[in-house]
Design a protein around this motif. Structure first.
Motif, short mmCIF file in Angstrom:
data_model
loop_
_atom_site.label_atom_id
_atom_site.label_comp_id
_atom_site.label_asym_id
_atom_site.label_seq_id
_atom_site.Cartn_x
_atom_site.Cartn_y
_atom_site.Cartn_z
N LYS A 44 0.83 -1.21 0.00
CA LYS A 44 0.00 0.00 0.00
C LYS A 44 0.86 1.26 0.00
CE LYS A 44 -3.77 0.08 -0.17
NZ LYS A 44 -4.70 -0.03 -1.32
N THR A 45 2.02 1.21 0.67
CA THR A 45 2.90 2.39 0.63
C THR A 45 3.42 2.62 -0.78
OG1 THR A 45 4.89 1.10 1.19
CG2 THR A 45 3.64 2.03 3.03
N HIS A 46 3.66 1.54 -1.52
CA HIS A 46 4.12 1.69 -2.91
C HIS A 46 3.03 2.28 -3.79
CE1 HIS A 46 7.18 -1.73 -1.99
NE2 HIS A 46 7.64 -0.54 -1.62
N GLU A 47 1.76 2.13 -3.34
CA GLU A 47 0.65 2.74 -4.07
C GLU A 47 0.47 4.21 -3.73
OE1 GLU A 47 -2.95 0.49 -3.39
OE2 GLU A 47 -2.65 -0.61 -5.27
N GLY A 48 1.25 4.68 -2.76
CA GLY A 48 1.13 6.08 -2.35
C GLY A 48 0.31 6.30 -1.10
N VAL A 49 -0.14 5.21 -0.46
CA VAL A 49 -0.92 5.33 0.77
C VAL A 49 0.05 5.54 1.94
CG1 VAL A 49 -2.50 4.14 2.36
CG2 VAL A 49 -2.77 3.87 -0.12
N ARG A 50 -0.28 6.48 2.81
CA ARG A 50 0.54 6.71 4.00
C ARG A 50 0.20 5.66 5.06
NH1 ARG A 50 0.26 11.49 8.45
NH2 ARG A 50 2.31 11.17 9.39
N VAL A 51 1.20 4.94 5.53
CA VAL A 51 1.02 3.91 6.56
C VAL A 51 1.65 4.40 7.84
CG1 VAL A 51 1.53 1.55 7.26
CG2 VAL A 51 0.97 2.05 4.87
N VAL A 52 0.86 4.49 8.88
CA VAL A 52 1.33 4.98 10.18
C VAL A 52 1.06 3.90 11.22
CG1 VAL A 52 1.18 6.83 11.88
CG2 VAL A 52 0.74 7.32 9.47
N MET A 53 2.05 3.63 12.06
CA MET A 53 1.90 2.58 13.07
C MET A 53 2.27 3.09 14.46
SD MET A 53 3.43 -0.74 11.11
CE MET A 53 2.50 -1.80 12.21
N LEU A 54 1.43 2.74 15.43
CA LEU A 54 1.70 3.02 16.84
C LEU A 54 1.82 1.68 17.54
CD1 LEU A 54 1.88 4.90 19.32
CD2 LEU A 54 -0.60 4.82 19.46
N ILE A 55 3.04 1.28 17.89
CA ILE A 55 3.27 -0.01 18.53
C ILE A 55 3.95 0.20 19.88
CG2 ILE A 55 3.42 -1.23 16.34
CD1 ILE A 55 6.45 -1.23 16.64
N TRP A 56 3.79 -0.80 20.74
CA TRP A 56 4.40 -0.73 22.07
C TRP A 56 5.88 -1.12 21.98
CZ3 TRP A 56 5.46 -4.95 25.80
CH2 TRP A 56 5.85 -4.45 27.05
N ASP A 57 6.70 -0.36 22.65
CA ASP A 57 8.14 -0.61 22.68
C ASP A 57 8.48 -1.37 23.96
OD1 ASP A 57 10.86 -0.62 22.43
OD2 ASP A 57 11.13 1.52 22.86
N ASP A 58 8.70 -2.67 23.83
CA ASP A 58 9.09 -3.50 24.97
C ASP A 58 10.55 -3.20 25.31
OD1 ASP A 58 9.71 -5.42 26.83
OD2 ASP A 58 8.90 -7.10 25.70
N LYS A 59 10.78 -2.60 26.47
CA LYS A 59 12.14 -2.19 26.85
C LYS A 59 13.07 -3.38 27.10
CE LYS A 59 11.00 2.15 26.73
NZ LYS A 59 11.48 2.98 25.60
N THR A 60 12.50 -4.59 27.21
CA THR A 60 13.34 -5.76 27.47
C THR A 60 13.74 -6.49 26.19
OG1 THR A 60 11.46 -7.26 27.74
CG2 THR A 60 12.21 -6.07 29.70
N SER A 61 13.26 -6.03 25.05
CA SER A 61 13.66 -6.65 23.78
C SER A 61 14.72 -5.79 23.10
CB SER A 61 12.44 -6.82 22.87
OG SER A 61 11.91 -5.56 22.51
N HIS A 62 15.69 -6.44 22.48
CA HIS A 62 16.80 -5.71 21.85
C HIS A 62 17.22 -6.40 20.57
CE1 HIS A 62 17.34 -3.29 25.50
NE2 HIS A 62 17.21 -4.42 26.18
N ASP A 63 17.73 -5.61 19.64
CA ASP A 63 18.31 -6.14 18.41
C ASP A 63 19.43 -5.20 17.98
OD1 ASP A 63 18.93 -7.45 16.13
OD2 ASP A 63 16.99 -7.21 15.15
N LYS A 64 20.49 -5.18 18.79
CA LYS A 64 21.61 -4.29 18.54
C LYS A 64 22.92 -5.07 18.63
CE LYS A 64 19.24 -0.33 20.67
NZ LYS A 64 19.30 0.67 21.77
#
Length: 432
Positions: A44-64
């Motif tokens: 849908k973003t490739h079609e020009g639709v704006r995609v907005v997401m509000l997700i919870w940030d789990d402070k105990t998960s990491h990917d660094k």
């Protein structure tokens, strides 16, 4: 989403991009309908639709770098963040992340916003629940995914930090009605266990906090009955009861049962063998006196009600011409109809006493039906059928208010995990 032309706004506590929204189609699937959630939104973003997401940030998960962890709650937030790297992701709402919050303390307090650590925090949902409970005159009916709070009055672990007022307000409301010699009842429907595996440390600790909350409430009620000289006449469960939902499916002669797979876990195998499973309660609502209802996303726990952690929304509603004050009798408006429809589904029938949920007759009849459903649920008889889905929550409550496990059911059937949980070494803030 397929028809979206301008904006798609997704809000969720846990959003996992590989999920497919159509799993078992019963009719032809539209073009692109077989895509995963992530693929669909990117398309849908490739079609020009704006995609907005509000997700919870789990402070105990990491990917660094070399630190990769799934997090305590396994919400897949790091996977989602990486997958939607080109999408707009908004933060949870407080004065540090959104414009328009009042700058002055007095202005914030006038709008039910609480000031803490230089943030203006919206606790209006907690305030609405408390005001509704304090205004209740006859009964309260609650469905919620969690039930934890008022830890400062728990039998133990009083410093757990689950300080919301809802459980203590319910217990004190019942105590005041006992002293006034007036009927009052509280019905609380929760899942048999919270989301996830009940054997894991986070789930066991959540169940432990829930047990502490229940014990605190029943102790207040039992103590009040004793002080009023009513402890030989009434039981704490004549006023307060907890329930869960479950289902048993008898074998069908027209449809073959699902075969056991070599990939099935022992839990799945047991559920298939006995053909029983819990119905997960994910609703969050409260009805008061059949004239007022609160419905929204907020759980009854500290995460949802503190105002500075999870983002929540709720609404309160009533009909001015369907109140006790308006007719000096039980209102039979839309709130009443909504509760009765839920009870009809949960209990499998409608009985005349359901129209007066504050009465001892109704409380005892609902408990009788719920107890029978529990017995049918745990019966070794494979084709046992239940009448409705409402079951007594599997705990034993003494006349003294002490809460313990049911004999023979310290753990949940088939899946294991202690019903009353156990404390773990996890930080309390993660599970309250």
């Amino acid at each position: 989403m397929l028809e979206a032309h301008h904006l798609i706004y997704v809000v969720g506590w846990s959003i996992h991009h590989p999920v497919r929204l159509i799993r078992e189609p019963t009719k032809p699937v539209p073009n692109k309908g077989k895509l995963t959630l992530g693929e669909l939104l990117k398309w849908k973003t490739h079609e020009g639709v704006r995609v907005v997401m509000l997700i919870w940030d789990d402070k105990t998960s990491h990917d660094k770098f070399y630190l990769k962890t799934d997090g305590i709650m396994h919400t897949h937030d790091e996977e989602t963040r990486k997958f939607f790297r080109q999408s707009n992701v908004f933060r949870s709402i407080d004065s540090g992340s959104v414009r328009g919050f009042p700058k002055l303390v007095q202005e914030a307090e006038a709008k039910n916003l609480v000031c803490a650590k230089n943030l203006k925090i919206d606790r209006s949902i907690h305030t609405a629940y408390v005001k509704a409970i304090r205004s209740a005159q006859h009964f309260i009916y609650i469905e919620n995914q969690y039930f934890i709070g008022s830890s400062y009055c728990w039998p133990s672990y009083k410093n757990a930090g689950a300080d919301n007022l809802i459980p203590i307000e319910l217990a004190l409301k019942i105590a005041s009605k006992i002293k006034a010699r007036e009927n009052f009842s509280v019905y609380v429907v929760v899942p048999m266990w919270p989301e996830g595996n009940p054997n894991t440390a986070p789930m066991q600790e959540i169940l432990f906090w829930q047990g502490q909350t229940m014990g605190m409430m029943y102790k207040i009620i039992a103590s009040t009955l004793e002080k009023e000289g009513l402890d030989e006449i009434y039981h704490p469960q004549d006023y307060l009861n907890f329930y869960c939902l479950g289902k048993r499916e008898p074998e069908s002669t027209s449809r073959p049962s699902s075969p056991l797979s070599t990939n099935d876990t022992s839990v799945v195998k047991a559920s298939k063998r006995f053909r029983r499973f819990m119905i997960y309660v994910h609703s969050k609502g409260m009805m008061v006196d059949d004239e007022y209802v609160i419905i929204g996303s907020a759980n009854i726990n500290q995460r949802s009600l503190e105002g500075s952690r999870d983002t929540e929304i709720a609404m309160g509603s009533y009909q001015p011409h369907y109140t006790w004050a308006c007719h000096n009798s039980h209102p039979h408006g839309e709130v009443y109809g909504y509760r009765m429809s839920l009870w009809a589904e949960h209990l499998g029938s409608i009985e005349s006493c359901f129209s007066h949920p504050q009465s001892k007759e109704c409380v005892r009849r609902v408990n009788e039906m719920a107890e029978q459903n529990w017995q049918d649920y745990v019966s070794p008889e494979i084709n046992k059928e239940m009448k409705g889905h409402l079951m007594k929550y599997p705990i034993k409550v003494g006349r003294d208010g002490k809460v313990g496990p049911l004999a023979g059911f310290e753990c949940f059937p088939d899946v294991g995990g202690k019903v009353l949980g156990s404390q773990t070494s996890l930080p309390d803030v993660l599970t309250t």
